[in-house]
Design a protein around this motif. Structure first.
Motif, PDB file in Angstrom:
ATOM      1  N   THR A  60      -9.136 -11.669  -8.133  1.00 37.93           N
ATOM      2  CA  THR A  60     -10.272 -12.492  -7.728  1.00 37.93           C
ATOM      3  C   THR A  60     -10.055 -13.951  -8.102  1.00 37.93           C
ATOM      4  N   ALA A  62     -12.888 -15.733  -8.396  1.00 35.79           N
ATOM      5  CA  ALA A  62     -14.187 -16.044  -8.996  1.00 35.79           C
ATOM      6  C   ALA A  62     -14.034 -16.293 -10.496  1.00 35.79           C
ATOM      7  N   GLY A 121     -20.179 -14.960  -8.956  1.00 32.96           N
ATOM      8  CA  GLY A 121     -20.148 -15.255  -7.521  1.00 32.96           C
ATOM      9  C   GLY A 121     -19.040 -14.570  -6.788  1.00 32.96           C
ATOM     10  N   ALA A 122     -18.598 -13.412  -7.345  1.00 31.32           N
ATOM     11  CA  ALA A 122     -17.487 -12.678  -6.720  1.00 31.32           C
ATOM     12  C   ALA A 122     -17.924 -11.906  -5.510  1.00 31.32           C
TER      13      ALA A 122
END
Length: 122
Positions: A60, A62, A121-122
């Motif tokens: 990720t 994020a 906010g992933a």
């Protein structure tokens, strides 16, 4: 983070919590194989969740708090066998209560894992 795995963990934990509360009300020590098969299935799902979570964290972009996220993943895996072992050693209402606390801890960790992942906010 995989929502389906988290939901499966919460459902299995919920079933185990209900069974444990019934044992507490009836003043029973931890039962035999079917109950511990449920805990074993929960542990397997937690292990899969840990692997999937670690892979998702590695991939990720994020801003997830990595050490905290990993600590929650791994602690959730460890809580179930430790709680079950303590319940087997202390075959009284107190041992069953320890197992209930362990299961509630797993549920709380799932909520926290979700908030860590969503907060980034992933």
């Amino acid at each position: 983070m995989n929502v389906w795995l988290m939901a499966l963990v919460l459902v299995l934990t919920g079933v185990a919590v209900v069974a444990t509360v019934v044992m507490l009300v009836r003043d029973e020590s931890p039962p035999g194989d079917p109950y511990f098969l449920l805990l074993g299935l929960l542990l397997v799902v937690l292990l899969v969740q840990a692997v999937v979570g670690l892979v998702a964290l590695a991939g990720t972009e994020a801003d997830v708090d990595g050490p905290t996220f990993v600590a929650y993943l791994l602690t959730a895996v460890l809580v179930v066998p430790v709680g079950a072992a303590l319940a087997l050693v202390e075959r009284s209402r107190w041992g069953t209560l320890v197992l209930l606390v362990a299961l509630l801890t797993v549920a709380a960790m799932q909520v926290r894992l979700d908030s860590l992942w969503a907060g980034a906010g992933a």
